[in-house]
Design a protein around this motif. Structure first.
Motif, PDB file in Angstrom:
ATOM      1  N   VAL A 130      -6.005  -0.350  -0.897  1.00 40.89           N
ATOM      2  CA  VAL A 130      -5.763  -1.411   0.080  1.00 40.89           C
ATOM      3  C   VAL A 130      -6.642  -1.209   1.309  1.00 40.89           C
ATOM      4  N   ALA A 131      -7.393  -2.245   1.674  1.00 41.40           N
ATOM      5  CA  ALA A 131      -8.261  -2.224   2.856  1.00 41.40           C
ATOM      6  C   ALA A 131      -7.422  -2.237   4.133  1.00 41.40           C
ATOM      7  N   PRO A 132      -7.985  -1.781   5.260  1.00 51.09           N
ATOM      8  CA  PRO A 132      -7.269  -1.913   6.533  1.00 51.09           C
ATOM      9  C   PRO A 132      -6.889  -3.380   6.772  1.00 51.09           C
ATOM     10  N   GLU A 157      12.573   3.909  -4.767  1.00 59.43           N
ATOM     11  CA  GLU A 157      11.305   4.485  -5.209  1.00 59.43           C
ATOM     12  C   GLU A 157      10.098   3.871  -4.498  1.00 59.43           C
ATOM     13  N   LEU A 158      10.049   2.552  -4.392  1.00 55.81           N
ATOM     14  CA  LEU A 158       8.870   1.908  -3.797  1.00 55.81           C
ATOM     15  C   LEU A 158       8.745   2.204  -2.310  1.00 55.81           C
ATOM     16  N   THR A 159       9.837   2.125  -1.570  1.00 54.46           N
ATOM     17  CA  THR A 159       9.737   2.409  -0.133  1.00 54.46           C
ATOM     18  C   THR A 159       9.383   3.870   0.105  1.00 54.46           C
ATOM     19  N   THR A 160       9.912   4.758  -0.686  1.00 53.06           N
ATOM     20  CA  THR A 160       9.572   6.175  -0.547  1.00 53.06           C
ATOM     21  C   THR A 160       8.094   6.407  -0.844  1.00 53.06           C
ATOM     22  N   ALA A 161       7.587   5.753  -1.863  1.00 56.23           N
ATOM     23  CA  ALA A 161       6.198   5.956  -2.275  1.00 56.23           C
ATOM     24  C   ALA A 161       5.194   5.383  -1.293  1.00 56.23           C
ATOM     25  N   PHE A 162       5.513   4.260  -0.648  1.00 53.97           N
ATOM     26  CA  PHE A 162       4.496   3.557   0.132  1.00 53.97           C
ATOM     27  C   PHE A 162       4.746   3.493   1.634  1.00 53.97           C
ATOM     28  N   ALA A 163       5.956   3.752   2.095  1.00 53.42           N
ATOM     29  CA  ALA A 163       6.274   3.553   3.508  1.00 53.42           C
ATOM     30  C   ALA A 163       5.509   4.482   4.438  1.00 53.42           C
ATOM     31  N   VAL A 168       5.791  -1.474   5.647  1.00 53.87           N
ATOM     32  CA  VAL A 168       6.564  -2.315   4.741  1.00 53.87           C
ATOM     33  C   VAL A 168       6.907  -3.621   5.453  1.00 53.87           C
ATOM     34  N   ILE A 169       6.505  -4.728   4.854  1.00 51.83           N
ATOM     35  CA  ILE A 169       6.786  -6.055   5.394  1.00 51.83           C
ATOM     36  C   ILE A 169       8.083  -6.593   4.800  1.00 51.83           C
ATOM     37  N   ALA A 170       8.239  -6.420   3.500  1.00 53.14           N
ATOM     38  CA  ALA A 170       9.440  -6.893   2.821  1.00 53.14           C
ATOM     39  C   ALA A 170       9.728  -5.982   1.637  1.00 53.14           C
ATOM     40  N   HIS A 171      11.013  -5.783   1.387  1.00 56.78           N
ATOM     41  CA  HIS A 171      11.443  -4.954   0.273  1.00 56.78           C
ATOM     42  C   HIS A 171      12.778  -5.487  -0.211  1.00 56.78           C
ATOM     43  N   HIS A 172      12.925  -5.574  -1.520  1.00 55.37           N
ATOM     44  CA  HIS A 172      14.191  -6.025  -2.088  1.00 55.37           C
ATOM     45  C   HIS A 172      14.409  -5.314  -3.418  1.00 55.37           C
ATOM     46  N   GLU A 173      15.649  -4.897  -3.643  1.00 56.48           N
ATOM     47  CA  GLU A 173      16.046  -4.318  -4.925  1.00 56.48           C
ATOM     48  C   GLU A 173      17.309  -5.004  -5.388  1.00 56.48           C
ATOM     49  N   ARG A 183       1.553  -3.691   4.211  1.00 56.59           N
ATOM     50  CA  ARG A 183       0.224  -3.897   4.792  1.00 56.59           C
ATOM     51  C   ARG A 183      -0.327  -2.551   5.266  1.00 56.59           C
ATOM     52  N   ARG A 184      -1.601  -2.339   5.034  1.00 56.56           N
ATOM     53  CA  ARG A 184      -2.257  -1.152   5.589  1.00 56.56           C
ATOM     54  C   ARG A 184      -2.467  -1.406   7.074  1.00 56.56           C
ATOM     55  N   ARG A 185      -2.058  -0.446   7.864  1.00 65.61           N
ATOM     56  CA  ARG A 185      -2.199  -0.563   9.327  1.00 65.61           C
ATOM     57  C   ARG A 185      -3.654  -0.577   9.731  1.00 65.61           C
TER      58      ARG A 185
END
Length: 185
Positions: A130-132, A157-163, A168-173, A183-185
């Protein structure tokens, strides 16, 4: 991936028929965040419905999948609705990782999508691609709201892996799926 797996996916894609361009599930309701141009990577693209949608939104797409039948279906879908060259179709075994699977593709990408392919070993490579300022949209099968199984992500799993690396803009399980938009900061 074993030859039997590739053949199983080929059979499944052939039987499914033509697809319809559609946004990735994790991006639904947030389509306004998609850049109007740039590069996108669709990992495990299947029949190319997301790749076709991204191309229709002005992105140049690299669509990667192990199934030649899926890639052919995607190419036919895009050919009927997009200018030539908007999507590059790459046959690659993602079980071999990004570097070995498709080493000729260079990132970073303004949008990276991985819909319904789960391999936690690839999560760092997805984030790195993912680009800036770019977006990552991931949807996987989940244990949340489901009986579980070998291909389902445990809760969080996803929030742990990527946060840590991405915002994180949106997350739902729920209902057997997990979606993450970051989004990459």
């Amino acid at each position: 991936m074993a030859v039997a797996d590739r053949e199983r996916w080929d059979d499944r894609h052939r039987a499914a028929g033509a697809g319809v361009p559609a946004p990735p599930d994790a991006l639904r309701g947030h389509e306004q965040l998609l850049p109007p141009s740039g590069k996108a990577l669709d990992v495990a693209c299947g029949r190319g419905t997301v790749a076709a949608w991204l191309a229709g939104r002005g992105l140049d797409v690299v669509a990667v999948d192990v199934s030649p039948a899926g890639l052919a279906a995607g190419a036919a879908l895009v050919a009927s609705s997009q200018p030539p060259g908007r999507v590059r179709w790459v046959e690659a075994d993602l079980d071999r990782g990004f570097a070995d699977g498709f080493p000729d593709e260079t990132g970073p990408y303004d949008v990276v999508v991985c819909q319904r392919f789960r391999d936690p070993a690839l999560y760092p490579a997805l984030a790195d691609a993912v680009a800036p300022g770019g977006l990552l949209a991931v949807t996987v099968l989940s244990e949340v709201g489901d009986a579980g199984g070998p291909f389902r992500a445990p809760p969080g799993e996803l929030t742990t892996a990527f946060a840590g690396e991405l915002e994180v803009i949106a997350h739902h399980e729920g209902a057997g799926e997990a979606h993450l938009l970051a989004r990459r900061r």
